[in-house]
Write a protein that holds these residues in place. Structure first.
Motif, PDB file in Angstrom:
ATOM      1  N   TYR A   1      -6.298  -4.375   3.789  1.00 54.38           N
ATOM      2  CA  TYR A   1      -5.446  -3.807   2.747  1.00 54.38           C
ATOM      3  C   TYR A   1      -4.331  -2.935   3.312  1.00 54.38           C
ATOM      4  O   TYR A   1      -3.700  -2.181   2.578  1.00 54.38           O
ATOM      5  CB  TYR A   1      -6.291  -3.018   1.741  1.00 54.38           C
ATOM      6  CG  TYR A   1      -7.340  -3.878   1.084  1.00 54.38           C
ATOM      7  CD1 TYR A   1      -6.972  -4.880   0.189  1.00 54.38           C
ATOM      8  CD2 TYR A   1      -8.689  -3.713   1.379  1.00 54.38           C
ATOM      9  CE1 TYR A   1      -7.930  -5.692  -0.404  1.00 54.38           C
ATOM     10  CE2 TYR A   1      -9.652  -4.522   0.789  1.00 54.38           C
ATOM     11  CZ  TYR A   1      -9.260  -5.504  -0.103  1.00 54.38           C
ATOM     12  OH  TYR A   1     -10.204  -6.312  -0.693  1.00 54.38           O
TER      13      TYR A   1
ATOM     14  N   SER B   1      -0.874  -1.424   4.708  1.00 59.23           N
ATOM     15  CA  SER B   1       0.543  -1.521   4.379  1.00 59.23           C
ATOM     16  C   SER B   1       1.253  -0.331   5.018  1.00 59.23           C
ATOM     17  O   SER B   1       0.619   0.566   5.558  1.00 59.23           O
ATOM     18  CB  SER B   1       0.761  -1.529   2.859  1.00 59.23           C
ATOM     19  OG  SER B   1       0.379  -0.292   2.289  1.00 59.23           O
TER      20      SER B   1
ATOM     21  N   TYR C   1       6.352  -0.929   1.783  1.00 57.76           N
ATOM     22  CA  TYR C   1       5.736  -1.558   0.619  1.00 57.76           C
ATOM     23  C   TYR C   1       5.916  -0.727  -0.652  1.00 57.76           C
ATOM     24  O   TYR C   1       5.521  -1.149  -1.731  1.00 57.76           O
ATOM     25  CB  TYR C   1       4.238  -1.775   0.854  1.00 57.76           C
ATOM     26  CG  TYR C   1       3.907  -2.911   1.785  1.00 57.76           C
ATOM     27  CD1 TYR C   1       3.283  -4.059   1.313  1.00 57.76           C
ATOM     28  CD2 TYR C   1       4.200  -2.849   3.142  1.00 57.76           C
ATOM     29  CE1 TYR C   1       2.962  -5.108   2.166  1.00 57.76           C
ATOM     30  CE2 TYR C   1       3.886  -3.890   4.005  1.00 57.76           C
ATOM     31  CZ  TYR C   1       3.275  -5.013   3.507  1.00 57.76           C
ATOM     32  OH  TYR C   1       2.965  -6.052   4.344  1.00 57.76           O
TER      33      TYR C   1
ATOM     34  N   THR D   1       3.170  -0.307  -3.664  1.00 61.44           N
ATOM     35  CA  THR D   1       2.168  -1.353  -3.513  1.00 61.44           C
ATOM     36  C   THR D   1       1.321  -1.036  -2.284  1.00 61.44           C
ATOM     37  O   THR D   1       1.856  -0.751  -1.215  1.00 61.44           O
ATOM     38  CB  THR D   1       2.837  -2.732  -3.341  1.00 61.44           C
ATOM     39  OG1 THR D   1       3.552  -3.025  -4.539  1.00 61.44           O
ATOM     40  CG2 THR D   1       1.816  -3.818  -3.080  1.00 61.44           C
TER      41      THR D   1
ATOM     42  N   SER E   1      -2.805  -0.641  -5.670  1.00 65.48           N
ATOM     43  CA  SER E   1      -1.740  -0.872  -6.633  1.00 65.48           C
ATOM     44  C   SER E   1      -0.946  -2.114  -6.266  1.00 65.48           C
ATOM     45  O   SER E   1      -0.833  -2.479  -5.091  1.00 65.48           O
ATOM     46  CB  SER E   1      -0.811   0.339  -6.700  1.00 65.48           C
ATOM     47  OG  SER E   1      -0.174   0.534  -5.453  1.00 65.48           O
ATOM     48  N   SER E   2      -0.424  -2.749  -7.319  1.00 63.33           N
ATOM     49  CA  SER E   2       0.361  -3.967  -7.117  1.00 63.33           C
ATOM     50  C   SER E   2       1.290  -4.153  -8.301  1.00 63.33           C
ATOM     51  O   SER E   2       1.143  -3.516  -9.348  1.00 63.33           O
ATOM     52  CB  SER E   2      -0.559  -5.181  -6.977  1.00 63.33           C
ATOM     53  OG  SER E   2      -1.318  -5.360  -8.163  1.00 63.33           O
ATOM     54  N   SER E   3       2.228  -5.064  -8.124  1.00 66.03           N
ATOM     55  CA  SER E   3       3.131  -5.447  -9.185  1.00 66.03           C
ATOM     56  C   SER E   3       3.414  -6.934  -9.021  1.00 66.03           C
ATOM     57  O   SER E   3       3.780  -7.373  -7.929  1.00 66.03           O
ATOM     58  CB  SER E   3       4.427  -4.634  -9.102  1.00 66.03           C
ATOM     59  OG  SER E   3       5.302  -4.965 -10.144  1.00 66.03           O
TER      60      SER E   3
ATOM     61  N   GLU F   1       2.490  -4.274 -13.802  1.00 68.75           N
ATOM     62  CA  GLU F   1       2.195  -3.244 -12.808  1.00 68.75           C
ATOM     63  C   GLU F   1       0.724  -2.916 -12.988  1.00 68.75           C
ATOM     64  O   GLU F   1       0.230  -2.844 -14.123  1.00 68.75           O
ATOM     65  CB  GLU F   1       3.047  -2.002 -13.048  1.00 68.75           C
ATOM     66  CG  GLU F   1       4.520  -2.258 -12.832  1.00 68.75           C
ATOM     67  CD  GLU F   1       5.406  -1.092 -13.233  1.00 68.75           C
ATOM     68  OE1 GLU F   1       6.530  -1.046 -12.718  1.00 68.75           O
ATOM     69  OE2 GLU F   1       4.998  -0.267 -14.086  1.00 68.75           O
TER      70      GLU F   1
END
Length: 124
Positions: A19, A21, A25, A28, A45-47, A52
């Protein structure tokens, strides 16, 4: 979502492994931070696909309202509406027993009831 990553989130960013980053990023990624009551909050978290999304877990219990509101404030402005969903049982996905999720659709505003339906507004 906010355009600037809070310092506390950036300090807690997972930088290596599955995971991992980096700051490029933005919001995210995966993060581990101390919550407002001292519990270790694990956040992902992501989009994408029009949403979102932020998940929040604690190893030994579900996050409480104060912790979820705190995480919401790290990712979204105070006037942005986000939601937790209770999907039909047939659509449950449970990868962690103590994980809650915050969602915000990108294409439309979340409908909200009139605040009076919750209760009278208290002044002061």
């Amino acid at each position: 979502m906010r355009s600037i990553v809070a310092a506390k989130l950036e300090e807690g960013r997972i930088r290596r492994g599955r995971y991992g980053s980096d700051e490029s990023y933005g919001l995210t990624g995966a993060f581990v931070i101390q919550g407002p009551r001292g519990a270790e909050l694990r956040i992902m978290s992501s989009s994408g696909d029009g949403w979102e999304h932020v998940s929040v877990s604690i190893s030994w219990r579900c996050p409480n309202w104060e912790e979820m509101a705190y995480v919401k404030s790290l990712f979204w402005d105070e006037e942005e509406c986000v939601m937790q969903l209770h999907p039909p049982r047939s659509q449950y996905v449970n990868c962690h027993p103590y994980c809650l999720h915050l969602w915000r659709p990108l294409a439309e505003a979340i409908p909200m009831p009139d605040p009076i339906m919750v209760g009278p507004r208290l002044e002061g």
